[in-house]
Design an enzyme around this catalytic site. Structure first.
Site, PDB file in Angstrom:
ATOM      1  CE  LYS A   1      -0.200  -0.546   5.082  1.00  0.00           C
ATOM      2  NZ  LYS A   1      -0.866  -1.074   6.160  1.00  0.00           N
TER       3      LYS A   1
ATOM      4  CE1 TYR B   1       9.911  31.588   0.884  1.00  0.00           C
ATOM      5  CE2 TYR B   1      10.237  29.313   1.198  1.00  0.00           C
ATOM      6  CZ  TYR B   1      10.009  30.132   0.375  1.00  0.00           C
ATOM      7  OH  TYR B   1       9.488  30.156  -0.826  1.00  0.00           O
TER       8      TYR B   1
HETATM    9  C1  LIG Z   1      -0.436  -1.693   6.767  1.00  0.00           C
HETATM   10  C2  LIG Z   1      -0.797  -2.709   7.582  1.00  0.00           C
HETATM   11  C3  LIG Z   1       0.008  -4.004   7.454  1.00  0.00           C
HETATM   12  C4  LIG Z   1       1.496  -3.888   7.419  1.00  0.00           C
HETATM   13  O1  LIG Z   1       1.987  -3.336   8.364  1.00  0.00           O
HETATM   14  P1  LIG Z   1       3.587  -3.083   8.838  1.00  0.00           P
HETATM   15  O2  LIG Z   1       3.585  -2.754  10.334  1.00  0.00           O
HETATM   16  O3  LIG Z   1       4.327  -2.250   7.833  1.00  0.00           O
HETATM   17  O4  LIG Z   1       4.108  -4.487   8.632  1.00  0.00           O
HETATM   18  C5  LIG Z   1      -0.442  -5.064   7.982  1.00  0.00           C
HETATM   19  N1  LIG Z   1      -1.899  -5.259   7.994  1.00  0.00           N
HETATM   20  C6  LIG Z   1      -2.767  -4.049   8.073  1.00  0.00           C
HETATM   21  C7  LIG Z   1      -4.316  -4.147   8.298  1.00  0.00           C
HETATM   22  C8  LIG Z   1      -2.310  -3.013   7.669  1.00  0.00           C
HETATM   23  O5  LIG Z   1      -2.908  -1.975   7.453  1.00  0.00           O
END
Ligand SMILES: *Cc1c(COP(=O)(O)O)cnc(C)c1O
Length: 689
Positions: free
Chosen positions: A365, A582
């Site tokens: 993701k 800035y």
């Molecule tokens: C993002 C996510 C993961 C992966 O998490 P990590 O801590 O990066 O391994 C696993 N399960 C769910 C439901 C998530 O949203």
């Protein structure tokens, strides 16, 4: 002069050879003196194509010919497309059959001069394999092939009747022996031998040898012609010594190379038959057979117009290529480099520590935490990973569009307007609530995993609501492939975290058991990265690894996969007391040098790290960021080092003995590496290391 600047004569002779090829196709002296025309077009000009083969052999690495073959094949296909309308118009396709089409593609070309390309490709293949099998005999075999070719070409008339049968079989496969099998190999090989040889020829002797060979070839050609022996007149015995000495002679004259002439001559070769047709077409305005008895004029006009068009073609293709390169220059500004070996290392390690019989279901993701979702998923597919999780339907669709195979689970909510994506791209949807399950069921057949809320209080059916979970399994359109939960306190094994985690696990497995009693056996999963590292005994069929896979956790066995780099865009002096950036927040407390970087908070560099809160690496040294980080740029203090415009600055990654990790940046920005990595902006191009 360097090695590259020596053989410039080849480039000039390419131009001559291209003009000679035009003469073959226009017979310029036909009306003036037929013998002179034969001498020009059937003898002198017969050096042109062998010369092209020889320079190809000279410049091609025949041990590793892949790139040369690829380039020639692309060119061949492009030129074939250019000529296809013409060849259809000219009747090349009358009596069309698959066999004929193949024969033309592999040997003869779809227009009369295009045979050169397949011949060159095939010749390179043959020479490559001859040299591989037996470098010693390669030359002898190439000569034998040539001799076979000669008797199907200019010596055809004296081939004995049994041989004629042999040749009639050959000629059912191709039209001439002047092809990639019998003609090209020897010249390609000669070119490559002359490249490798260190023997210095005495130019005077070479001139004499070339002259003698050429006179002999001329005599040979006229004798054969007078005795009406040739079937075709491309291949003479004395062509080989003639070419050998001609080539050695050209190679012995040391002048600068002219790469542009290579391109122009190639274009002349490609384009001149088209020019001939156009000229003939235009000439019909004056009279039906205008160029009959005016061959010399046709030749000159063809040469002139081919030259002009070739120059245009070279200019246009050069501009197009520059533009293409400019659009595809990933490392011009800020970019992310992916280390596939580190990724593989992490996959192997995580598989090793995974619960028995469980499979990786990497989280890709948020653009694979800034690593490039498509690139990462493609590499994971190659490593045998067959399941992925993403956050949104669009992310899943993006992966499918790029051919990613395996199960893709959407962990979040998908709006009903996007339900068609689930079906079309074969995505599995998380059931985030009981009402949501009913909506999905009403839509139609959908693959799902049920989310169970065991303590996170975010998504899923509460673990107490067993009845609802059972009823979801009974919904007729839903295909429930899995159920899962998410641990909210798995980052440590402190007593409180551990007891909460085990409570979550117990709630989850209670449901799994009761489902089994009802005869439902979905895949189950609950571990993410920290769950796997700290609580792998909790098991499951999948482990949803994210940050661990990318090397963003403190574990010596896991390597960082991503480096974030950018370039120095300007270096300048700043005087004592002057503010920098800035808001006048940083002031030079002495004369100093600063450099600007082509990366800012829009690229994912947190603005909170302004005013010396973090550094970048240049040539193995740390340069602190000063002033406020801007949207597209940042300023660093380089007083202590040598830096120039265009130098690479490492934001995340290693340089010399120094290293900056996503964890370090996260700690300084008071967040976690997941946050830092997933914030890397869409403007940052991802490429493989
Ligand atoms: C993002 C996510 C993961 C992966 O998490 P990590 O801590 O990066 O391994 C696993 N399960 C769910 C439901 C998530 O949203």
């Amino acid at each position: 002069m360097t090695e590259n600047e020596k053989s410039g004569m080849f480039d000039w002779f390419r131009m001559i050879a291209a003009i000679l090829v035009i003469s073959i196709h226009t017979s310029p002296l036909e009306t003036i003196n037929p013998y002179a025309d034969i001498f020009l077009t059937r003898i002198i000009s017969r050096t042109a194509v062998p010369f092209f083969f020889m320079v190809t052999g000279f410049y091609t690495n025949l041990e590793r010919p892949k790139s040369a073959i690829l380039k020639l094949t692309k060119m061949y296909l492009a030129v074939t497309l250019l000529y296809l309308p013409l060849s259809i118009y000219s009747g090349y396709f009358s009596g069309f059959s698959l066999g004929k089409a193949l024969k033309m593609l592999v040997f003869d070309g779809y227009y009369y001069h295009l045979w050169y390309f397949p011949a060159c490709i095939m010749g390179i293949f043959i020479v490559h394999f001859l040299e591989k099998i037996s470098a010693k005999n390669a030359f002898a075999i190439a000569i034998i092939l040539y001799i076979i070719g000669v008797f199907g070409d200019s010596y055809y008339g004296i081939a004995l009747p049994p041989l004629k049968i042999f040749y009639s079989i050959l000629f059912s496969v191709f039209s001439y022996t002047r092809n990639g099998l019998f003609f090209a190999p020897i010249f390609l090989l000669l070119g490559s031998i002359l490249k490798k040889t260190s023997v210095k020829f005495d130019p005077k002797k070479v001139v004499v040898a070339a002259e003698i060979s050429f006179v002999l070839m001329t005599a040979e050609a006229f004798l054969l012609k007078c005795s009406n022996t040739p079937r075709h007149d491309s291949m003479y015995v004395f062509l080989i010594p003639t070419m050998l000495f001609l080539f050695a002679l050209l190679n012995s004259v040391k002048i600068r190379q002219q790469p542009i002439l290579r391109k122009i001559s190639m274009w002349i070769y490609i384009i001149h038959p088209l020019i001939i047709i156009v000229l003939r077409g235009i000439s019909k305005i004056f009279s039906e057979n205008f160029f009959e008895k005016r061959e010399l004029l046709l030749f000159i006009l063809t040469a002139v117009f081919s030259f002009i068009f070739s120059i245009f073609a070279v200019i246009i293709t050069r501009k197009a290529r520059n533009l293409y390169n400019a659009l595809h220059c990933p490392t011009a500004r800020a970019w992310a480099e992916i280390d596939v070996n580190a990724l593989r290392n992490n996959v192997e390690f995580l598989r090793k520590i995974s619960p028995k019989n469980s499979e990786l279901m990497p989280a890709v993701k948020a653009n694979a935490y800034g690593h490039g979702a498509v690139l990462i998923a493609q590499e994971l597919n190659k490593m045998g990973v067959r399941a992925f999780c993403v956050a949104t339907a669009d992310e899943g669709a993006e992966l499918r569009k790029h051919g990613i195979r395996g199960e893709i689970l959407i962990l979040g909510y998908t709006h009903p307007a996007q339900f068609p994506l689930l079906r079309f791209f074969r995505l599995s949807q998380t059931i985030v609530s009981y009402e949501y399950a009913k909506m999905l069921n009403n839509y139609g057949k959908i693959h799902c995993h049920i989310g169970i809320d065991t303590g996170m209080r975010r998504l899923g059916i509460r673990s107490e609501e067993q009845g609802k979970i059972q009823r979801i399994f009974e919904m007729k359109n839903l295909v429930i492939d899995g159920i899962f939960t998410h641990l909210s306190a798995d980052e440590t094994t402190s007593p409180s975290d551990m007891s909460f985690t085990e409570q979550q696990s117990e709630r989850f497995y209670n449901i799994v058991e009761s489902l089994a009693e009802s005869g439902y056996y979905p895949k189950v999963h609950l571990l993410a990265s920290y769950g796997l590292l700290n609580y792998s005994y909790l098991g499951g069929d999948y482990v949803r690894v994210g940050i661990a896979l990318y090397g963003g956790v403190e574990n010596t066995k896991l390597l960082p996969v991503l480096s974030l780099k950018t370039r120095v865009t300007s270096v300048r002096k700043v005087y004592k007391g002057e503010p920098i950036g800035y808001g006048l927040t940083s002031v030079a407390n002495e004369d100093m040098h600063v450099a600007s970087l082509a990366i800012g908070y829009a690229d994912g560099l947190p603005r909170a790290l302004s005013d010396g809160q973090c550094s970048v690496l240049i040539n193995g040294q740390r340069a602190p960021i000063i002033g406020k980080i801007c949207m597209d740029q940042a300023i660093i203090d380089v007083s202590q080092m040598q830096v120039k415009q265009g130098d690479i600055a490492v934001v995340i990654g290693t340089s010399g003995d120094e290293m900056i990790t996503a964890n370090e940046i996260a700690a300084r920005a008071d967040t976690i590496p997941n946050d830092i990595l997933s914030r890397i902006g869409s403007r940052v191009v991802v490429c493989k290391k």
